[in-house]
Design an enzyme around this catalytic site. Structure first.
Site, short mmCIF file in Angstrom:
data_model
loop_
_atom_site.label_atom_id
_atom_site.label_comp_id
_atom_site.label_asym_id
_atom_site.label_seq_id
_atom_site.Cartn_x
_atom_site.Cartn_y
_atom_site.Cartn_z
N ASP A 159 0.68 -1.47 -0.04
CA ASP A 159 0.07 -0.08 0.02
C ASP A 159 0.68 1.37 -0.03
O ASP A 159 0.38 2.20 -0.70
CB ASP A 159 -0.86 0.05 1.18
CG ASP A 159 -1.89 -0.94 1.02
OD1 ASP A 159 -1.94 -1.87 0.15
OD2 ASP A 159 -3.21 -0.89 1.90
N ASP A 182 -0.05 -5.09 4.00
CA ASP A 182 -1.57 -4.99 4.59
C ASP A 182 -2.47 -6.12 4.13
O ASP A 182 -3.03 -6.84 4.92
CB ASP A 182 -2.03 -3.69 4.17
CG ASP A 182 -1.31 -2.52 4.57
OD1 ASP A 182 -0.54 -2.88 5.65
OD2 ASP A 182 -1.66 -1.19 4.58
N LYS A 183 -2.73 -6.23 2.79
CA LYS A 183 -3.76 -6.94 2.37
C LYS A 183 -3.36 -8.62 2.41
O LYS A 183 -3.99 -9.38 2.19
CB LYS A 183 -4.26 -6.69 0.99
CG LYS A 183 -4.54 -5.32 0.94
CD LYS A 183 -5.66 -4.84 1.94
CE LYS A 183 -5.88 -3.28 1.96
NZ LYS A 183 -4.85 -2.69 2.34
N CYS A 216 5.11 -1.25 7.96
CA CYS A 216 4.97 -0.17 8.64
C CYS A 216 5.11 -0.37 10.19
O CYS A 216 3.90 -0.88 10.64
CB CYS A 216 3.76 0.85 8.22
SG CYS A 216 4.09 1.14 6.22
N SER A 221 -6.14 4.40 5.21
CA SER A 221 -5.00 3.80 5.76
C SER A 221 -5.17 3.59 7.25
O SER A 221 -5.68 4.71 7.78
CB SER A 221 -3.68 4.63 5.19
OG SER A 221 -2.82 3.99 6.28
#
Length: 576
Positions: free
Chosen positions: A88, A130-131, A201, A479
């Site tokens: 992302d 993320d995904k 992150c 986000s």
């Protein structure tokens, strides 16, 4: 574990390794150096989302090797494969973000197809961005073979002139630069130091939120989701995961034994308790869908409402994932939630023990202030709130962690944009006024397609010092790094004629996170008149993956899923 305890006649791999008719198949395995013994052991898929797109994924291949070592030690035969990841941070703020949520489905589908095609008996999934986390867990529930999830770990914080920084600071610095608050030289220096290591992150953005979920839902080993990517202890977690999945195979413990409605409630509870990403309200229903459990946005929001916000984590707080791990990790967070009645302790986990049994020896650490006791929270209700009203009959979501209690309501005139780019341009050029409600529509699952995140826009607003002076609503997503009064997942989305499609500039919108409402001050009669002139917009994609996704994706309320899930299943893969 002795491989002889496994009866291959009842495992999927029998279809490629057993009997004289499978001699051609076995020849392929011999070609790769496997021994006769290894061929007739259980075959364990070791899936990773390794790639060179971003630091989130760069350490995953190394960690997969440790998983394979654990599988082999315990009498299994590991078979490594990779799947995609769309990161992302790299996709943010441009058309690439349309691919992000779609990649969750591709990850789940590709893991499913690899496992089915090669008849693997168990799965260890290693994911970093993320995904890829929910995508991997969705595949585990869909296949329902014994499975363990491993998070690749978070990045270490950077340091900018003696102050800790994350990539969130960079996105917000872009907004500060646009209004002359920092120089080009400062921005250049910041970008070189913000991300100093491998890992996802570091704050409680989507990756760390879903990593926290993986432990709370029972699919990850205790403590494994908290250790940063560079820490050597990650290899030990990975090796143990390989050994443990063989125990699950021997004991016939499957993901759907673990992911029950109570486990899903535990997952929602840790999202709320950590002030996590609003994306949790999208991914938890999608995981539930794979297990055949109806657990939509409103079910998630109900848990959010009763769970205290107790972890002082960025983007709303002071600390990052590394700090929480060193303070006691996700088990410390769950222990205080369990002790004060906010977590179900009787849920089975991949250890083969219950959540309460896993946490029995966890002692409170009084020398840290990352996690508060659940009876002395930062705020008595969760850091995320579900909303409903005539502007969002199918619900919406807002992160309130970090917002002052006297600023949890907002009313103002709408300023409408039909894409993120249009809104970002207006924000960059300061073509908006304090007190307005910025509306970004046609960015939902179907309308985007792909339900983009709006971090570039929200971070620019915050960087301009306007974060508490305007609100933003969208049928897209945010986000985990987003902060301010930002409402996402507004449903039904504009592409299917939801009320957000009927908004006009100047319409008064009232948002109330205390009463959980999102209201449009326009009469039903006027909305009915507008609906008569509304027409669907053609998609920008006439072919390819995004076209296919737009054709089949469902509403955000149910996780933006693309198939009927376990409820429509006629035969589970694990039982073929």
């Amino acid at each position: 574990m002795d491989a002889r305890v496994f009866d291959k006649r009842k495992l999927p791999s029998r279809h490629v390794t057993e009997g004289p008719e499978r001699a051609p198949h076995r020849s392929y395995l011999y070609a790769m150096g496997l021994t006769r013994e290894e061929i007739h052991q259980p075959l364990v898929g070791v899936a990773s989302c390794w790639n060179e797109a971003a630091p989130c994924n760069i350490s995953l291949m190394r960690q997969a090797q440790a998983v394979k070592k654990g599988v082999a030690t315990a009498g299994g035969t590991p078979r490594e494969f990779c799947t995609i990841t769309v990161t992302d941070g790299m996709a943010m703020g441009h058309q690439g973000m349309k691919s992000s949520l779609v990649s969750r489905e591709v990850i789940a589908d590709s893991v499913e197809l690899t496992m089915r095609g090669h008849c693997y008996d168990a799965l260890v999934g290693v994911a970093g961005c993320d995904k890829s986390l929910p995508g991997m867990m969705m595949a585990m529930l869909r296949l329902n073979v014994p499975s363990i999830f491993i998070y690749g770990g978070s990045i270490l914080p950077g340091s900018f002139r003696g102050q800790p920084v994350t990539v969130q600071d960079l996105f917000e610095a872009v907004g500060r630069f646009s209004v002359g608050k920092i120089s080009a030289e400062d921005l250049d220096e910041l970008e070189t130091v913000a991300c100093p290591s491998a890992g996802a992150c570091g704050a409680q953005f989507t990756a760390n939120t879903m990593a926290t979920v993986s432990e709370a839902i029972g699919l990850a080993l205790p403590y494994s989701a908290g250790a940063p990517a560079p820490y050597e202890i990650r290899d030990r977690f990975c090796e143990t995961a390989g050994e443990t999945v063989m125990e699950l195979l021997g004991r016939k413990i499957r993901p759907r034994d673990i992911v029950t409605r109570k486990a899903l409630e535990n997952a929602a509870a840790v999202v709320a308790a950590t002030g996590g990403s609003t994306n949790g309200a999208l991914h938890i229903p999608a995981i539930a869908h794979e297990a055949g459990i109806d657990f939509d946005l409103f079910a998630v929001a109900e848990v959010f409402e009763r769970t205290p916000y107790i972890a002082d984590l960025k983007p709303s707080g002071r600390y990052v994932a590394k700090d929480m791990f060193e303070a006691g990790g996700i088990p410390l967070l769950m222990k205080t939630l369990l002790d004060h009645g906010f977590l179900h302790g009787d849920c089975l986990t991949v250890t083969g023990r219950s959540m309460a049994e896993n946490l029995a020896r966890v002692k409170w650490n009084p020398d840290q202030d990352v996690i508060r006791p659940a009876n002395k929270p930062i705020h008595p209700t969760g850091g995320i709130v579900g909303l409903k009203g005539n502007l969002a009959p199918d619900g919406a979501i807002v992160k309130v962690a970090g917002i002052d209690q006297d600023k949890l309501t907002f009313e103002g005139p709408a300023l409408c944009f039909d894409s993120e780019e249009a809104c970002f341009e207006a924000v960059s050029k300061r073509r908006y006024q304090p007190g307005c409600v910025l509306v970004i529509r046609y960015e939902g699952p179907r309308g985007g397609p792909g339900m983009r995140e709006m971090l570039s826009t929200t971070a620019a607003i915050y960087g301009q010092g306007m974060g508490n002076k305007v609100a933003l609503i969208t049928d897209g997503r945010f986000s985990g790094a987003t902060r301010g009064f930002c409402v996402g997942h507004v449903g039904p989305e504009a592409a299917v004629g939801g009320p957000i499609a009927l908004l006009r500039d100047g319409d008064i919108i009232r948002l109330d996170a205390l009463q959980r409402t999102i209201e449009l001050r326009v009469s039903d009669e006027e909305l009915a008149r507008r609906r008569k002139t509304w027409a669907p917009r053609p998609t920008e994609f006439g072919s390819g993956a995004l076209y296919k996704y737009a054709e089949v994706v469902g509403p955000a309320r149910y996780g933006a899923v693309t198939h009927p899930g376990a409820a429509g299943e006629t035969q589970c893969y694990a039982d073929v």
